[in-house]
Write an enzyme that holds these catalytic residues in place. Structure first.
Site, PDB file in Angstrom:
ATOM      1  N   HIS A   1      29.899  -6.530  -9.918  1.00 18.68           N
ATOM      2  CA  HIS A   1      28.789  -7.079  -9.131  1.00 18.68           C
ATOM      3  C   HIS A   1      29.233  -7.211  -7.679  1.00 18.68           C
ATOM      4  CE1 HIS A   1      26.859  -8.787 -13.000  1.00 18.68           C
ATOM      5  NE2 HIS A   1      26.297  -7.648 -12.663  1.00 18.68           N
TER       6      HIS A   1
ATOM      7  N   GLU B   1      30.172 -10.590  -5.564  1.00 20.86           N
ATOM      8  CA  GLU B   1      31.176 -11.506  -6.108  1.00 20.86           C
ATOM      9  C   GLU B   1      32.544 -11.172  -5.517  1.00 20.86           C
ATOM     10  OE1 GLU B   1      30.447 -10.953 -10.307  1.00 20.86           O
ATOM     11  OE2 GLU B   1      28.375 -11.637 -10.118  1.00 20.86           O
TER      12      GLU B   1
ATOM     13  N   ARG C   1      23.868  -7.176  -5.477  1.00 18.27           N
ATOM     14  CA  ARG C   1      24.563  -7.301  -6.767  1.00 18.27           C
ATOM     15  C   ARG C   1      24.796  -5.952  -7.455  1.00 18.27           C
ATOM     16  NH1 ARG C   1      24.355 -10.813 -11.630  1.00 18.27           N
ATOM     17  NH2 ARG C   1      23.576  -9.674 -13.441  1.00 18.27           N
TER      18      ARG C   1
ATOM     19  N   GLU D   1      34.260 -15.916 -15.066  1.00 19.90           N
ATOM     20  CA  GLU D   1      33.409 -16.301 -13.940  1.00 19.90           C
ATOM     21  C   GLU D   1      34.238 -17.270 -13.106  1.00 19.90           C
ATOM     22  OE1 GLU D   1      30.491 -15.121 -13.199  1.00 19.90           O
ATOM     23  OE2 GLU D   1      29.666 -14.312 -15.066  1.00 19.90           O
TER      24      GLU D   1
HETATM   25 ZN   LIG Z   1      28.808 -10.956 -12.070  1.00 23.07          ZN
END
Ligand SMILES: [Zn+2]
Length: 360
Positions: free
Chosen positions: A95, A98, A153, A297
């Site tokens: 993504h 990020e 993203r 995450e």
């Molecule tokens: Zn992600």
């Protein structure tokens, strides 16, 4: 400045460190700060540098091309050895927005190379395991997030005659593709593409993993944000066969992470902890038989979200390193219980003696 911010992300250093005028030495090359840095070019150069200055351990491999025709590369860290080794896979930056994820992949590589001789855990697992690191999976999207839209993203595939862009690569893998938690509308941030592996970036990763899957023990994919270690599945609440062990190791990793700065993580399956989604790389990797599959995450829990301040890059990387190496250590000890046999004559004699005793 944006340049400082950029370099701190690229090099895994804090803005403060860079502001001190501390130059950054990678291999034999001294990097300055240029206003016209091109992000990907420099990650590419960084990979080449890493390979050149660690040629006994690191090789760079071509994986495929992106939608916009940029090459994708991963780094392989392998200690030369006659024996058959297993593989740990880690990708970052699927993504685009990020940014802490690619920074962590670079940090991870740097730490392994700096410490593999002195750190007994790293030197142990490198005798049994090869590390495959893809620092930026979604290269086009990552560059787009630097140049045009910070919160982009997806990848950059054009749809509807170029009126709408981007497939969510983490909805594009062939794991219950298109069934839940996706959109078929290409203007959505969770657009799953026109079919499983419709995107060249997905296909490039999937083909390599498929080819090597019998040797891959661990598939780690790094995202932000939320502070979670996620196990399969996203597409169903039905737990995977080894879910107890995945949870146990995930909790162990989270505990190691917390010890560093007190950052708390939650561990659980995506579908139970967050939401249902299909077509994720982690679900797919587990479904094709890779036993230890996790999504990370990273920081934070929403205060800054995707735009994590530069002064959190280093602590985030440090604590995440502890979690990731906890998982690798566990996998190493599980699949190579005899450990790394030292080649000194006394320890060799001792281990032979022990194995004789154990057999009897
Ligand atoms: Zn992600």
């Amino acid at each position: 400045s944006s340049c400082t911010f950029f370099l701190s992300y690229l090099l895994g250093m804090t803005a403060a460190e860079l502001r001190c005028g501390k130059s950054v030495l990678i291999g034999k090359r001294l990097w300055g700060c240029f206003e016209d840095l091109i992000v990907w070019l420099h990650i590419y150069q960084w990979m080449t540098e890493i390979q050149n200055s660690n040629s006994e351990l690191v090789t760079q491999h071509y994986l495929g091309n992106t939608v916009e025709n940029r090459p994708m590369y991963y780094l392989q860290i392998s200690q030369p050895s006659d024996k058959t080794k297993k593989i740990i896979w880690m990708d970052c930056g699927i993504h685009a927005r990020e940014w802490i994820a690619p920074a962590f992949c670079q940090w991870f590589v740097k730490e392994i190379l700096q410490n593999y001789k002195s750190d007994p855990n790293i030197s142990r697992f490198l005798q049994n395991l090869d590390l495959y690191i893809l620092p930026v999976l979604n290269v086009d999207g990552y560059i787009y997030s630097w140049e045009t839209d910070r919160l982009w993203r997806k990848n950059r595939s054009p749809h509807m005659n170029g009126t709408c862009y981007g497939t969510d690569l983490n909805r594009n893998f062939n794991s219950s593709w298109g069934s839940v938690g996706v959109s078929y509308n290409c203007s959505s941030i969770t657009f799953c593409g026109t079919g499983p592996e419709s995107e060249p970036e997905t296909k490039a990763v999937a083909q390599l993993i498929e080819r090597k899957k019998s040797d891959i023990l661990c598939y780690l994919t790094i995202h932000s944000y939320g502070q979670y270690i996620l196990i399969p599945y996203g597409s169903t609440t039905e737990p995977p066969s080894n879910s107890e062990e995945l949870m146990y190791v995930g909790e162990k990793a989270a505990a190691a992470l917390t010890e560093k700065y007190g950052t708390s993580y939650e561990v659980g399956s995506t579908s139970l902890l967050l939401y249902s989604n299909s077509g994720s790389s982690r679900d797919w990797a587990h479904m094709i038989g890779i036993p230890f599959t996790y999504t990370f995450e990273l920081r934070d829990t929403g205060t800054h979200g995707f735009v994590l301040p530069a002064d959190q890059i280093q602590p985030t990387c440090e604590e995440t390193m502890l979690a990731v190496t906890t998982i690798i250590d566990y996998v190493d000890h599980k699949y190579f219980p005899g450990g790394a046999v030292m080649l000194s004559s006394s320890s060799l004699g001792l281990s032979l003696c022990l194995s004789t005793l154990l057999e009897n």
